[in-house]
Design a protein around this motif. Sequence first.
Motif, PDB file in Angstrom:
ATOM      1  N   ALA A   6      -6.034   3.859 -10.464  1.00 60.61           N
ATOM      2  CA  ALA A   6      -5.735   5.291 -10.348  1.00 60.61           C
ATOM      3  C   ALA A   6      -4.308   5.552 -10.829  1.00 60.61           C
ATOM      4  CB  ALA A   6      -5.899   5.749  -8.906  1.00 60.61           C
ATOM      5  N   ILE A   7      -3.380   4.693 -10.405  1.00 59.52           N
ATOM      6  CA  ILE A   7      -1.988   4.860 -10.830  1.00 59.52           C
ATOM      7  C   ILE A   7      -1.869   4.630 -12.335  1.00 59.52           C
ATOM      8  CG2 ILE A   7       0.340   3.901 -10.626  1.00 59.52           C
ATOM      9  CD1 ILE A   7      -0.379   3.147  -7.715  1.00 59.52           C
ATOM     10  N   SER A   8      -2.434   3.517 -12.797  1.00 55.10           N
ATOM     11  CA  SER A   8      -2.310   3.188 -14.223  1.00 55.10           C
ATOM     12  C   SER A   8      -2.888   4.289 -15.100  1.00 55.10           C
ATOM     13  CB  SER A   8      -3.027   1.879 -14.536  1.00 55.10           C
ATOM     14  OG  SER A   8      -2.393   0.829 -13.867  1.00 55.10           O
ATOM     15  N   SER A   9      -4.094   4.791 -14.729  1.00 55.00           N
ATOM     16  CA  SER A   9      -4.704   5.766 -15.632  1.00 55.00           C
ATOM     17  C   SER A   9      -3.892   7.053 -15.643  1.00 55.00           C
ATOM     18  CB  SER A   9      -6.157   6.028 -15.259  1.00 55.00           C
ATOM     19  OG  SER A   9      -6.214   6.699 -14.025  1.00 55.00           O
ATOM     20  N   ARG A  10      -3.289   7.409 -14.500  1.00 56.81           N
ATOM     21  CA  ARG A  10      -2.472   8.628 -14.486  1.00 56.81           C
ATOM     22  C   ARG A  10      -1.186   8.432 -15.284  1.00 56.81           C
ATOM     23  NH1 ARG A  10      -6.001   8.966 -10.808  1.00 56.81           N
ATOM     24  NH2 ARG A  10      -6.420  10.502  -9.256  1.00 56.81           N
ATOM     25  N   LEU A  38       6.942  12.086 -11.219  1.00 59.56           N
ATOM     26  CA  LEU A  38       7.173  10.793 -11.845  1.00 59.56           C
ATOM     27  C   LEU A  38       7.874  11.046 -13.179  1.00 59.56           C
ATOM     28  CD1 LEU A  38       5.866   7.615 -11.880  1.00 59.56           C
ATOM     29  CD2 LEU A  38       5.011   8.627 -13.964  1.00 59.56           C
ATOM     30  N   THR A  39       9.087  10.524 -13.314  1.00 55.87           N
ATOM     31  CA  THR A  39       9.789  10.733 -14.571  1.00 55.87           C
ATOM     32  C   THR A  39       9.627   9.501 -15.444  1.00 55.87           C
ATOM     33  OG1 THR A  39      11.718  10.097 -13.322  1.00 55.87           O
ATOM     34  CG2 THR A  39      11.542  12.414 -13.934  1.00 55.87           C
ATOM     35  N   LEU A  40       9.343   9.750 -16.699  1.00 58.12           N
ATOM     36  CA  LEU A  40       9.227   8.638 -17.632  1.00 58.12           C
ATOM     37  C   LEU A  40      10.573   8.436 -18.300  1.00 58.12           C
ATOM     38  CD1 LEU A  40       5.823   9.371 -19.361  1.00 58.12           C
ATOM     39  CD2 LEU A  40       6.323   7.659 -17.621  1.00 58.12           C
ATOM     40  N   GLU A  41      10.903   7.184 -18.470  1.00 57.16           N
ATOM     41  CA  GLU A  41      12.158   6.877 -19.123  1.00 57.16           C
ATOM     42  C   GLU A  41      11.925   6.820 -20.627  1.00 57.16           C
ATOM     43  OE1 GLU A  41      15.377   3.324 -18.669  1.00 57.16           O
ATOM     44  OE2 GLU A  41      14.012   3.790 -17.041  1.00 57.16           O
ATOM     45  N   LEU A  67       0.833  -1.199   0.000  1.00 59.31           N
ATOM     46  CA  LEU A  67       0.000   0.000   0.000  1.00 59.31           C
ATOM     47  C   LEU A  67       0.874   1.257   0.000  1.00 59.31           C
ATOM     48  CD1 LEU A  67      -2.760   1.376   0.325  1.00 59.31           C
ATOM     49  CD2 LEU A  67      -2.525   1.095   2.776  1.00 59.31           C
ATOM     50  N   ILE A  68       1.909   1.247   0.814  1.00 59.25           N
ATOM     51  CA  ILE A  68       2.797   2.409   0.885  1.00 59.25           C
ATOM     52  C   ILE A  68       3.461   2.656  -0.468  1.00 59.25           C
ATOM     53  CG2 ILE A  68       4.957   3.255   1.892  1.00 59.25           C
ATOM     54  CD1 ILE A  68       4.085   2.004   4.509  1.00 59.25           C
ATOM     55  N   ASN A  69       3.907   1.571  -1.098  1.00 62.48           N
ATOM     56  CA  ASN A  69       4.524   1.738  -2.409  1.00 62.48           C
ATOM     57  C   ASN A  69       3.540   2.329  -3.410  1.00 62.48           C
ATOM     58  OD1 ASN A  69       7.118   0.926  -1.822  1.00 62.48           O
ATOM     59  ND2 ASN A  69       6.605  -1.241  -2.073  1.00 62.48           N
ATOM     60  N   ASP A  70       2.293   1.856  -3.353  1.00 60.08           N
ATOM     61  CA  ASP A  70       1.272   2.407  -4.246  1.00 60.08           C
ATOM     62  C   ASP A  70       1.039   3.886  -3.961  1.00 60.08           C
ATOM     63  OD1 ASP A  70       0.923   0.114  -5.618  1.00 60.08           O
ATOM     64  OD2 ASP A  70      -0.991  -0.457  -4.700  1.00 60.08           O
ATOM     65  N   ILE A  71       0.987   4.223  -2.672  1.00 59.02           N
ATOM     66  CA  ILE A  71       0.741   5.626  -2.317  1.00 59.02           C
ATOM     67  C   ILE A  71       1.906   6.506  -2.779  1.00 59.02           C
ATOM     68  CG2 ILE A  71       0.468   7.233  -0.389  1.00 59.02           C
ATOM     69  CD1 ILE A  71      -1.111   5.089   1.047  1.00 59.02           C
ATOM     70  N   LEU A  72       3.118   5.973  -2.627  1.00 60.35           N
ATOM     71  CA  LEU A  72       4.277   6.735  -3.106  1.00 60.35           C
ATOM     72  C   LEU A  72       4.164   6.961  -4.606  1.00 60.35           C
ATOM     73  CD1 LEU A  72       7.286   5.198  -1.171  1.00 60.35           C
ATOM     74  CD2 LEU A  72       6.348   7.503  -0.998  1.00 60.35           C
ATOM     75  N   ASP A  73       3.758   5.899  -5.312  1.00 68.23           N
ATOM     76  CA  ASP A  73       3.623   6.011  -6.757  1.00 68.23           C
ATOM     77  C   ASP A  73       2.601   7.067  -7.134  1.00 68.23           C
ATOM     78  OD1 ASP A  73       5.309   4.659  -8.343  1.00 68.23           O
ATOM     79  OD2 ASP A  73       4.056   2.868  -8.597  1.00 68.23           O
ATOM     80  N   ILE A  74       1.448   7.009  -6.466  1.00 65.31           N
ATOM     81  CA  ILE A  74       0.391   7.954  -6.848  1.00 65.31           C
ATOM     82  C   ILE A  74       0.788   9.376  -6.482  1.00 65.31           C
ATOM     83  CG2 ILE A  74      -1.085   7.802  -4.766  1.00 65.31           C
ATOM     84  CD1 ILE A  74      -3.021   7.495  -7.663  1.00 65.31           C
ATOM     85  N   SER A  75       1.502   9.535  -5.366  1.00 65.66           N
ATOM     86  CA  SER A  75       1.879  10.906  -5.027  1.00 65.66           C
ATOM     87  C   SER A  75       2.942  11.424  -5.995  1.00 65.66           C
ATOM     88  CB  SER A  75       2.341  11.011  -3.575  1.00 65.66           C
ATOM     89  OG  SER A  75       3.517  10.285  -3.400  1.00 65.66           O
ATOM     90  N   ARG A  76       3.753  10.505  -6.503  1.00 67.76           N
ATOM     91  CA  ARG A  76       4.723  10.934  -7.518  1.00 67.76           C
ATOM     92  C   ARG A  76       4.014  11.415  -8.773  1.00 67.76           C
ATOM     93  NH1 ARG A  76       7.937   5.948  -6.926  1.00 67.76           N
ATOM     94  NH2 ARG A  76       9.163   6.373  -5.089  1.00 67.76           N
ATOM     95  N   VAL A  77       3.000  10.660  -9.209  1.00 70.04           N
ATOM     96  CA  VAL A  77       2.305  11.110 -10.423  1.00 70.04           C
ATOM     97  C   VAL A  77       1.595  12.425 -10.164  1.00 70.04           C
ATOM     98  CG1 VAL A  77       1.148  10.113 -12.415  1.00 70.04           C
ATOM     99  CG2 VAL A  77       1.434   8.725 -10.411  1.00 70.04           C
TER     100      VAL A  77
END
Length: 632
Positions: free
Chosen positions: A183-187, A52-55, A37-47
């Motif tokens: 939410a993460i995927s769509s962002r 969130l940087t795209l490679e 859950l924490i990893n997901d939250i970190l991901d969403i807050s990055r987006v």
Amino acid sequence: LNAILGMADLLWETELSHEQKQYVKVFRTAGENLLGLINDILDISRVESGTLTLEVADFDLNELLERTCEIMAMRAHAKGIELAFRVMPDVPSFLAGDPFRLRQILINLIGNAIKFTEKGEVVVEVKRQKPEADGQKTRTLHFSVRDTGIGIPPEKKETVFEKFTQVDSSTTRKYGGTGLGLAISSRIVERMGGQLTVESQVGKGSRFDFGLSLRVAAIPKAGAAPPDRAPLAGLRVLIADDNATSRGILEQMVTHWKMRPVTAADGEAAWRLWEEARRAGQPFELLVTDILAPPLDGLALAQKVYESVERAQAPTVLLTPLNRRNEALGSARPGVAVSLWKPVKESAFLAALLRALGKGGPAKASPAEAQTPPTPPQRPLRVLLAEDDPVSRTLAVRLLEKRGHQVTAVSTGSEALAAIERAAPSAFDLVLMDIQMPEMGGLDATAHLRKKEQSAGGHLPIIAMTAHTLQEGQILEVGMDGYLLKPIDPVALEARLDWVRGTQDERPKAAAERSAKDGEFDEAAALAYVGGDRELLSEMAELLLQDAPRLLSSLRQAADQQDSAALERVAHKLKGALSHFSTRTAFEMAERLEAMSRRKELSEAPQALEQLEQALGRLSNGLAAFARNHSS
Ligand code: ADP
């Protein structure tokens, strides 16, 4: 969480009653879920914060899909669901974009599709969305993932893309999850310039779609030339598969190769068609069959076909879902020329058809049972531990001491340097170093030490302990040999210690040349690969553990018989399987074996094989421990 998970591991290793073990397991699992859950939250807050940087990297889309579906297949097949994928022939395979994020999106969508489907199928498709001219540098591709699952009610269609939203609380209880994946995927899709949408009917299934515009990359020069399809043109092939979508995909592939397919939905229909064609003087040259269901399953069908052609040849390619692997492997299989796991990859399917026709090397290597490589005895190590947080320090000391190692603990980088200075040369086998510490952090301390070593000689292995994978670049740059993710997982720790033992038991020069990722099972990287899903990783680990001995014995046999075609094929397969676990030596050796056999240059094969075996032994230990710890 570091303390909770770590103490749970320590507690697990003490003497506990059955009931107590159950309790520990529950809070260990709860801790892991929280970590997810924490990893997901970190991901969403990055987006959301735009950090969130795209490679941008060149990647092979076909390979990305093949690998992704391969790892998801276990879950699908375990539930008895068909998983199929198809990439339309006009989709270019070499593209530029962010393959890691693309895989993250696909894993999430496919994972959901499997989770919310009880029977039927999950199908992944990629096609061209717009007919750009060939000269154009980009292609707009359409990705879709559809399932035959429970579906989503119309009024919930939009809300599923919101954070922490799930269709209802009772499904939450039944299916679990955090409500963050979509939410993460769509962002991320949005960041890539597309839009994730859903079509769904309750009780019928759902379909998630997104379009992405990707730059076409140059085709890499290296690599084997694709096999010649010409021998297949005009051949009559009978395809038997009880899943209509898979049947359609197989039919489409062979039609693309100019073969003439006829399809059947079960064994009896297939056998009737086979016989009719033979009597009419227009026999089929090939049979492609799923393992099917009784009364006439795929194996029985293959045998009948084999007998009907008077055993002149075995013209059957057998396709097996992973949950029925034992049927396919266990019994004698007269009449089966080649066996493939589902979902079927285009490249592997082509090679299989050619082989079944005797145009691509020997038909099969016998699966003689091999012994798992013996576990080397574990040598205790002298470890210097630098960690400022008392809880983490106690935890690490206990973990290490329980395994018989000698630990010297300090709480800053400068204390670590002083301890090394004071001690006799090579008094420590390894330093475990926290990155953030007061006075002097782990990066600075390492830089100091490495500088000294330049004049004084030697190389003391240093492993970082960090909560951020993002620091990987810095960690390797200052000369650390690798990292462990916090909370420290005992299995990952053991893998790192194994690596240290491995480098020290070899010639010292080789040790200095190697990098720490050599710890055969790179848990951090492997986890990153599956989006942090420990359960999935442990399923994959179990599968590899089952497969590896068989592949290894096929390799040995092929090497003994100087059979370069078989060697190349098996090495390639093993290399693919290993790539999921980000191992170094084992992967490299499989790759080297494959390249040697392609050149038909086998003089160094025995050495490579031996190194491969040793590395696989180390990997198996790491994987087995991981799977044990994480299976529910
Ligand atoms: P999670 O899967 O962790 O609950 P997601 O954001 O991935 O979170 O999905 C949110 C919700 O959308 C799910 O809980 C589920 O109710 C619904 N959903 C997502 N994918 C599907 C699907 N393929 N079929 C049915 N419902 C789905």
